[in-house]
Structures are given as structure tokens and as C-alpha cells.
Design a protein around this motif. Sequence first.
Motif, PDB file in Angstrom:
ATOM      1  N   THR A   1       0.834  -1.204   0.000  1.00 28.72           N
ATOM      2  CA  THR A   1       0.000   0.000   0.000  1.00 28.72           C
ATOM      3  C   THR A   1       0.864   1.247   0.000  1.00 28.72           C
ATOM      4  N   GLY A   2       0.481   2.206  -0.824  1.00 28.49           N
ATOM      5  CA  GLY A   2       1.214   3.457  -0.867  1.00 28.49           C
ATOM      6  C   GLY A   2       0.923   4.221  -2.138  1.00 28.49           C
ATOM      7  N   ILE A   3       1.583   5.335  -2.265  1.00 31.76           N
ATOM      8  CA  ILE A   3       1.508   6.111  -3.503  1.00 31.76           C
ATOM      9  C   ILE A   3       2.692   5.709  -4.364  1.00 31.76           C
ATOM     10  N   TYR A   4       2.403   5.391  -5.593  1.00 34.43           N
ATOM     11  CA  TYR A   4       3.440   4.978  -6.538  1.00 34.43           C
ATOM     12  C   TYR A   4       3.676   6.101  -7.540  1.00 34.43           C
ATOM     13  N   TYR A   5       4.908   6.543  -7.569  1.00 24.87           N
ATOM     14  CA  TYR A   5       5.311   7.631  -8.448  1.00 24.87           C
ATOM     15  C   TYR A   5       6.148   7.083  -9.605  1.00 24.87           C
ATOM     16  N   CYS A   6       5.917   7.632 -10.761  1.00 28.55           N
ATOM     17  CA  CYS A   6       6.774   7.396 -11.912  1.00 28.55           C
ATOM     18  C   CYS A   6       7.846   8.478 -11.895  1.00 28.55           C
ATOM     19  N   ALA A   7       9.072   8.105 -12.158  1.00 29.86           N
ATOM     20  CA  ALA A   7      10.170   9.063 -12.115  1.00 29.86           C
ATOM     21  C   ALA A   7      11.096   8.846 -13.310  1.00 29.86           C
ATOM     22  N   GLN A   8      11.738   9.906 -13.716  1.00 27.49           N
ATOM     23  CA  GLN A   8      12.576   9.856 -14.913  1.00 27.49           C
ATOM     24  C   GLN A   8      13.901  10.543 -14.671  1.00 27.49           C
ATOM     25  N   ARG A   9      14.936   9.991 -15.239  1.00 24.28           N
ATOM     26  CA  ARG A   9      16.300  10.504 -15.285  1.00 24.28           C
ATOM     27  C   ARG A   9      17.004  10.387 -13.947  1.00 24.28           C
ATOM     28  N   GLY A  10      17.770   9.354 -13.831  1.00 23.02           N
ATOM     29  CA  GLY A  10      18.571   9.105 -12.650  1.00 23.02           C
ATOM     30  C   GLY A  10      19.335   7.812 -12.852  1.00 23.02           C
ATOM     31  N   LEU A  11      20.182   7.490 -11.902  1.00 25.34           N
ATOM     32  CA  LEU A  11      20.952   6.254 -11.979  1.00 25.34           C
ATOM     33  C   LEU A  11      20.120   5.083 -11.461  1.00 25.34           C
ATOM     34  N   LEU A  12      20.327   3.928 -12.010  1.00 24.37           N
ATOM     35  CA  LEU A  12      19.662   2.739 -11.484  1.00 24.37           C
ATOM     36  C   LEU A  12      20.201   2.452 -10.095  1.00 24.37           C
ATOM     37  N   GLY A  13      19.302   2.253  -9.139  1.00 27.72           N
ATOM     38  CA  GLY A  13      19.772   1.921  -7.814  1.00 27.72           C
ATOM     39  C   GLY A  13      18.862   2.438  -6.725  1.00 27.72           C
ATOM     40  N   PRO A  14      19.211   2.150  -5.466  1.00 28.60           N
ATOM     41  CA  PRO A  14      18.362   2.483  -4.303  1.00 28.60           C
ATOM     42  C   PRO A  14      18.495   3.932  -3.865  1.00 28.60           C
ATOM     43  N   HIS A  15      18.042   4.839  -4.675  1.00 32.54           N
ATOM     44  CA  HIS A  15      18.080   6.252  -4.311  1.00 32.54           C
ATOM     45  C   HIS A  15      16.795   6.892  -4.781  1.00 32.54           C
TER      46      HIS A  15
END
Length: 121
Positions: free
Chosen positions: A91-105
Amino acid sequence: QVKLVESGGGLVAAGESLRLSCAASDTSFTGDNLAWVRRAPGQQRETVAAIAYSGGRTYYSDSVKGRFTISRDNSKKMVYLRIDSLKPEDTGIYYCAQRGLLGPHNDWFFWGQGTQVTVSS
């Protein structure tokens, strides 16, 4: 101007599946890594899945590995997140995001408005 619009969220029962979609408005989409970032109630945002611009590499957080699948269609400027075996903790809000490095950030340059996913037990 980059615009990301998520859809596909809703109220679902535990154990069911869901597919989130994100539509991008800008042609820069095809050259950028993309991600789905979740903000669970009372928690900080967490990148749960990311995919390289070519689609050849992916990243998943340990909490979703094996149940979440990220994919993209550059011809349609779409990115998807399939969630199987949904759990209440998804459960939560799911955001789409663009432009960044692959990884846990969470250092993504562009963000959508988010779509709410609520999983009932």
C-alpha cells in the motif's frame, strides 16, 4: 517540459495482481532511465524498481524482488509496473520518475503526481 502521468492504481485484495502505467510527454523519455518510487504510509519514498533507457537492465529493491516487474515501451513513451501477489505492505503512492541512476536512491529529476495503491487484507 517533461510530464509524467500515472494510472492504474486502486483498491485491490491481497494476492491479486495490478499493472501501473505511466505516460511520458517528452521525447527525452527514450534516453533516460525510469523508475517507480513508492511512498508507503508514514515512510519515506523508496525506489522499488528502475529500468535502463534501453530496457536492458533493471533494478528492484529487496522488498519487491520476484513480485514486481518493470517494463517500458519507448515507441509509446510508456513505462509499466506489474505487481503480483499483492501484500498489504505494498500500500502506498506509486510515483513514476525519470532521469537518474539505477539503484536504491530517490534522486530522480522528473516526477509524476503519483497513483494510490491500497491493498486490503
